[in-house]
Write an enzyme that holds these catalytic residues in place. Structure first.
Site, PDB file in Angstrom:
ATOM      1  N   CYS A   1     -16.462 -17.681 -19.110  1.00 51.86           N
ATOM      2  CA  CYS A   1     -16.974 -17.346 -17.804  1.00 51.86           C
ATOM      3  C   CYS A   1     -18.965 -17.190 -17.889  1.00 51.86           C
ATOM      4  O   CYS A   1     -19.475 -18.130 -18.171  1.00 51.86           O
ATOM      5  CB  CYS A   1     -16.430 -16.322 -17.274  1.00 51.86           C
ATOM      6  SG  CYS A   1     -16.756 -16.166 -15.337  1.00 51.86           S
TER       7      CYS A   1
ATOM      8  N   HIS B   1     -10.929 -17.527 -17.438  1.00 53.65           N
ATOM      9  CA  HIS B   1     -10.517 -16.499 -18.015  1.00 53.65           C
ATOM     10  C   HIS B   1      -9.095 -16.523 -18.762  1.00 53.65           C
ATOM     11  O   HIS B   1      -8.321 -16.552 -18.311  1.00 53.65           O
ATOM     12  CB  HIS B   1     -10.582 -15.051 -17.344  1.00 53.65           C
ATOM     13  CG  HIS B   1     -11.795 -14.700 -16.962  1.00 53.65           C
ATOM     14  ND1 HIS B   1     -12.751 -13.819 -17.412  1.00 53.65           N
ATOM     15  CD2 HIS B   1     -12.450 -15.056 -15.855  1.00 53.65           C
ATOM     16  CE1 HIS B   1     -13.721 -13.449 -17.019  1.00 53.65           C
ATOM     17  NE2 HIS B   1     -13.900 -14.344 -15.786  1.00 53.65           N
TER      18      HIS B   1
ATOM     19  N   GLU C   1      -7.905 -14.686 -20.925  1.00 54.70           N
ATOM     20  CA  GLU C   1      -7.211 -13.421 -21.207  1.00 54.70           C
ATOM     21  C   GLU C   1      -6.113 -12.705 -20.360  1.00 54.70           C
ATOM     22  O   GLU C   1      -5.540 -11.951 -20.617  1.00 54.70           O
ATOM     23  CB  GLU C   1      -8.400 -12.280 -21.586  1.00 54.70           C
ATOM     24  CG  GLU C   1      -9.542 -11.981 -20.565  1.00 54.70           C
ATOM     25  CD  GLU C   1     -10.365 -12.923 -20.231  1.00 54.70           C
ATOM     26  OE1 GLU C   1     -11.520 -12.435 -19.579  1.00 54.70           O
ATOM     27  OE2 GLU C   1     -10.281 -14.050 -20.726  1.00 54.70           O
TER      28      GLU C   1
END
Length: 509
Positions: free
Chosen positions: A79, A167, A169
């Site tokens: 990001c 993202h 994660e």
């Protein structure tokens, strides 16, 4: 420590999730704020740049010297990290015409690129950005897009530098873990060696080397963290460890006696200290939650200071600090703002003349539990719900009195016992009862009552960084409410907290 992954934190709310996802792949990772980086990066096998709430054009946007790491270690920008790398080399970053927050699907994947090995066209990812990379610099190649973002992922020619706008994660990126695995194993060639057994051996070895023949005093709480820390220290230094368990008057019902009995047979030297009156007296009249936390922390330190001086030649004070404590207590000039103070983070006053040792400082709660299992600690201890260091002091909103503590202890015991009876205790991460600073009108028999209100709290989580409220069965809640109101004199209303973290925290104070 094993060769690890460095995660450079630019202030993203998701940075800790990156660390967890990497560790779940049995690869050690650590987070460093962008403004407190090591001078030498050679010990790391790979580096990840986190997201950030800032735009690269903001005057105070976080910055690092990319020349120290680019091309020297495999690098993944996430990001803001992706935008920062592109911006640093002259790429065009602009405010998004249509902000992209939430689910998206990646397309035009370069199937020959190892970062996307095994990831199918259309895989769902999670976007959270206000700026977009419009044009990439020379020698930057797009390797994936989404419907709204052309440069959703890119690679730099001639080096193992990759970047993604989304993202990986977060839970909503369905192949996010696969992408991180690809980066670590196929690109960075990191070995997956960070297992609980290896970790336990390494911590014990390091403790022996660090402590030598010194004596250590440890503050036990009866919880998972301090128990695992105690067992690690006991295995490393045996009788040089002296454990102190303090009754601060803010424990659960009969907790002091229960915990003292739990430690029998574990080989630990445990000294039980009843300082209830001391803590309650120090807290008298104080209502502000941060003030209460600091008073409780100060009294803990004072008790440890006094008890430590009763043990000859003590040099260290050990604490069960874990990673979520460290993150939530981050200093204000770092990228993460302080959420709340923790009494077991930040060291000790100089007057104690003791050095601090924290064997679990870089571990999340679930990692501590896995480590404890490796150490053969009883399951009932490892599965015990977390309990805040300040105890019921931050579950009694407003000022604290002995009468309020006794009232809350009774209600809390009913709730926790019912969770166990109904087989729900192991399905809940943390549970407790809050005593609210209000009174409620009620009717009992033919009489009007004006008594206290309690709130039940039960959440699910893995690391305390985020948490969801648990959808407990209505019949269960009905039984608990009825039992509390009918048996705890002074309470006539029970409510259930259905807020998640964020935006709420697990505790009310």
């Amino acid at each position: 420590m094993l060769p690890s992954v460095l995660i450079i934190d630019f202030g993203s709310q998701y940075t800790q999730l990156i660390a967890r996802k990497v560790r779940e792949l049995n690869v050690y990772s650590e987070i460093r704020p962008f403004n407190k980086l090591p001078d030498d990066f050679t010990s790391y096998k790979a580096i990840i740049l986190s997201g950030s709430p800032y735009s690269v054009y903001y005057s105070k946007a976080p910055k690092i010297d990319l020349h120290k790491i680019r091309g020297k270690r495999p690098l993944l920008g996430v990001c803001y990290g992706a935008q920062y790398i592109a911006h640093h080399e002259g790429g065009s970053i602009e405010p998004s015409k249509v902000r992209e927050f939430g689910r998206a699907n990646i397309t035009n994947i370069d199937q020959n690129n190892p970062l996307f090995n095994g990831i199918s066209e259309g895989s769902q990812v999670w976007m959270s950005h206000g700026d977009t990379i419009m044009e990439l610099p020379t020698h930057f190649n797009t390797i994936a897009s989404t419907e709204k973002v052309k440069n959703a992922a890119y690679k730099i020619d001639g080096e193992d530098t990759y970047a993604i706008q989304f993202h990986p994660e977060v839970y909503h990126s369905t192949d996010g873990q696969k992408l991180l695995d690809n980066f670590l194993t196929k690109i960075a060639k990191v070995n997956k060696e960070w297992t609980p057994k290896h970790l336990a051996d390494e911590i014990i070895h390091d403790l022996k080397a660090q402590i030598g023949q010194d004596k250590v005093v440890l503050g036990l709480s009866g919880g998972v963290d301090s128990t695992v820390a105690a067992v690690l220290l006991h295995k490393a230094i045996d009788t040089q460890l002296h454990c102190i368990f303090v009754n601060n008057g803010l424990l659960r019902k009969n907790e002091f006696d229960i915990v003292m009995n739990q430690y029998k047979g574990m080989g630990l030297q445990v000294h039980g200290i009843d300082a209830s009156a001391r803590f309650l007296n120090a807290l008298k009249g104080h209502k502000d939650p941060e003030t209460k936390r600091k008073i409780i922390g100060k009294e803990f330190i004072a008790v440890f200071d006094e008890e430590a001086h009763k043990i000859k030649d003590v040099k260290w004070l050990a604490q069960g600090t874990i990673y979520s404590d460290v993150v939530e207590s981050a200093v204000i000039d770092g990228p993460t703002a302080t959420i709340k103070s923790h009494h077991n983070v930040g060291g000790l006053p100089e007057k104690m003349h003791l050095k601090v040792i924290e064997p679990l400082r870089l571990l999340f709660k679930d990692e501590v539990r896995r480590l404890g299992k490796t150490l053969h600690i009883k399951e009932e201890l490892l599965q015990k719900h977390p309990f805040p260091g300040p105890g019921l002091g931050i579950r009694i909103l407003g000022d604290i009195t002995a009468a309020k503590v006794a009232l809350l202890q009774e209600a809390d015991a009913i709730f926790i016992d019912a969770l166990k009876k109904w087989g729900l205790y192991s399905k809940v991460w943390q549970a407790g009862v809050m005593l609210l600073p209000i009174r409620s009108v009620g009717v009992m028999g033919d009489e009007r009552t004006y008594e206290r209100v309690v709130a039940l709290r039960a959440v699910s989580s893995t690391d305390a960084m985020t948490a969801d409220w648990v959808d407990l069965p209505y019949p269960f809640l009905q039984e608990v409410s009825s039992t509390i109101i009918n048996t705890v004199q002074g309470i006539n209303r029970v409510v259930y907290d259905i807020s998640s973290k964020p935006p709420a925290t697990i505790e009310w104070e």
